[in-house]
Design a protein around this motif. Structure first.
Motif, PDB file in Angstrom:
ATOM      1  N   THR A  43      -2.426   4.264  -9.914  1.00 32.69           N
ATOM      2  CA  THR A  43      -2.422   4.515  -8.476  1.00 32.69           C
ATOM      3  C   THR A  43      -2.732   5.978  -8.206  1.00 32.69           C
ATOM      4  O   THR A  43      -3.534   6.303  -7.323  1.00 32.69           O
ATOM      5  CB  THR A  43      -1.052   4.149  -7.872  1.00 32.69           C
ATOM      6  N   ARG A  51       0.913   9.783  -0.384  1.00 32.77           N
ATOM      7  CA  ARG A  51      -0.428  10.161  -0.833  1.00 32.77           C
ATOM      8  C   ARG A  51      -0.623  11.667  -0.780  1.00 32.77           C
ATOM      9  O   ARG A  51      -1.330  12.234  -1.596  1.00 32.77           O
ATOM     10  CB  ARG A  51      -1.488   9.489   0.030  1.00 32.77           C
ATOM     11  N   THR A  84      -7.756  10.281   2.019  1.00 32.78           N
ATOM     12  CA  THR A  84      -6.968   9.284   1.302  1.00 32.78           C
ATOM     13  C   THR A  84      -6.636   8.113   2.208  1.00 32.78           C
ATOM     14  O   THR A  84      -5.905   7.216   1.814  1.00 32.78           O
ATOM     15  CB  THR A  84      -5.654   9.890   0.771  1.00 32.78           C
ATOM     16  N   ALA A  85      -7.168   8.118   3.429  1.00 36.25           N
ATOM     17  CA  ALA A  85      -6.884   7.042   4.378  1.00 36.25           C
ATOM     18  C   ALA A  85      -7.481   5.730   3.893  1.00 36.25           C
ATOM     19  O   ALA A  85      -8.513   5.705   3.215  1.00 36.25           O
ATOM     20  CB  ALA A  85      -7.458   7.385   5.743  1.00 36.25           C
ATOM     21  N   THR A  86      -6.843   4.648   4.264  1.00 38.63           N
ATOM     22  CA  THR A  86      -7.323   3.330   3.888  1.00 38.63           C
ATOM     23  C   THR A  86      -8.601   3.017   4.656  1.00 38.63           C
ATOM     24  O   THR A  86      -8.657   3.165   5.873  1.00 38.63           O
ATOM     25  CB  THR A  86      -6.259   2.271   4.210  1.00 38.63           C
ATOM     26  N   GLN A  87      -9.625   2.595   3.948  1.00 39.23           N
ATOM     27  CA  GLN A  87     -10.915   2.278   4.553  1.00 39.23           C
ATOM     28  C   GLN A  87     -10.980   0.785   4.872  1.00 39.23           C
ATOM     29  O   GLN A  87     -10.388  -0.023   4.167  1.00 39.23           O
ATOM     30  CB  GLN A  87     -12.055   2.640   3.592  1.00 39.23           C
ATOM     31  N   ILE A  91      -5.996   7.389  -6.132  1.00 40.86           N
ATOM     32  CA  ILE A  91      -5.885   8.247  -4.952  1.00 40.86           C
ATOM     33  C   ILE A  91      -6.706   9.511  -5.133  1.00 40.86           C
ATOM     34  O   ILE A  91      -7.435   9.936  -4.231  1.00 40.86           O
ATOM     35  CB  ILE A  91      -4.397   8.590  -4.676  1.00 40.86           C
ATOM     36  N   LYS A 146     -10.469   8.679  -4.967  1.00 43.84           N
ATOM     37  CA  LYS A 146     -10.863   8.420  -3.585  1.00 43.84           C
ATOM     38  C   LYS A 146     -10.955   9.724  -2.795  1.00 43.84           C
ATOM     39  O   LYS A 146     -11.873   9.937  -2.017  1.00 43.84           O
ATOM     40  CB  LYS A 146      -9.840   7.495  -2.935  1.00 43.84           C
ATOM     41  N   SER A 188       2.200   4.702   1.211  1.00 42.74           N
ATOM     42  CA  SER A 188       2.219   5.333   2.526  1.00 42.74           C
ATOM     43  C   SER A 188       1.538   6.706   2.480  1.00 42.74           C
ATOM     44  O   SER A 188       1.380   7.313   1.420  1.00 42.74           O
ATOM     45  CB  SER A 188       3.659   5.494   3.012  1.00 42.74           C
ATOM     46  N   ASP A 189       1.148   7.179   3.664  1.00 39.99           N
ATOM     47  CA  ASP A 189       0.514   8.496   3.757  1.00 39.99           C
ATOM     48  C   ASP A 189       1.447   9.592   3.276  1.00 39.99           C
ATOM     49  O   ASP A 189       0.996  10.597   2.722  1.00 39.99           O
ATOM     50  CB  ASP A 189       0.095   8.780   5.202  1.00 39.99           C
ATOM     51  N   GLU A 198       0.840  -1.172   0.000  1.00 35.60           N
ATOM     52  CA  GLU A 198       0.000   0.000   0.000  1.00 35.60           C
ATOM     53  C   GLU A 198       0.878   1.225   0.000  1.00 35.60           C
ATOM     54  O   GLU A 198       1.975   1.220   0.562  1.00 35.60           O
ATOM     55  CB  GLU A 198      -0.857  -0.002   1.263  1.00 35.60           C
TER      56      GLU A 198
END
Length: 126
Positions: free
Chosen positions: A49, A23, A63-66, A53, A56, A19-20, A17
């Motif tokens: 990708t 993103r 942009t946090a992973t849900q 982003i 989303k 990383s923040d 994944e």
């Protein structure tokens, strides 16, 4: 200047994944009116990708992973161990009594049908 061909070792694999910290610049580039191709090239991230982003972020505002949607498919490891231990101690228990025991001992709420299905999946039959 970096090119995509020199940083093949740094490229993301399918299971990783982003990383923040990577993103954020994608959204910054979008707010700075950069194209998806430019953002992709600057950050050395695949265009799909970058597009994902940005989509989303526009739809969800983050942009946090849900977490995944829907109910979990299987029991957790601790529940399976407890279920296996219970059945090995006494083979004559009914699925209803096992479900009640699991509720009493470790707070797992499980229907008798789920108990049967999980036991069958673990190789206990009959």
């Amino acid at each position: 200047m970096q090119t995509a061909s020199t940083n093949i070792g740094e490229r993301m694999g399918r299971s990783q994944e982003l990383s923040d910290s990577k993103r954020g610049p994608v959204i910054g580039g979008q707010l700075g009116n950069k194209s998806i191709r430019d953002i992709s090239w600057l950050l050395n991230i695949p265009r799909s990708t970058v597009s994902g982003i940005i989509t989303k972020w526009k739809q969800l505002g983050t942009t946090a992973t849900q977490p995944p949607s829907g109910r979990p498919r299987h029991m957790t490891g601790g529940g399976q161990r407890m279920l296996k231990r219970t059945v090995r101690r006494s083979h004559q228990l009914s699925a209803e009594s096992i479900a009640k025991d699991l509720q009493t001992w470790c707070g797992l709420q499980m229907s008798p049908t789920t108990v049967r299905r999980e036991l069958h999946g673990m190789g206990f039959h009959g």
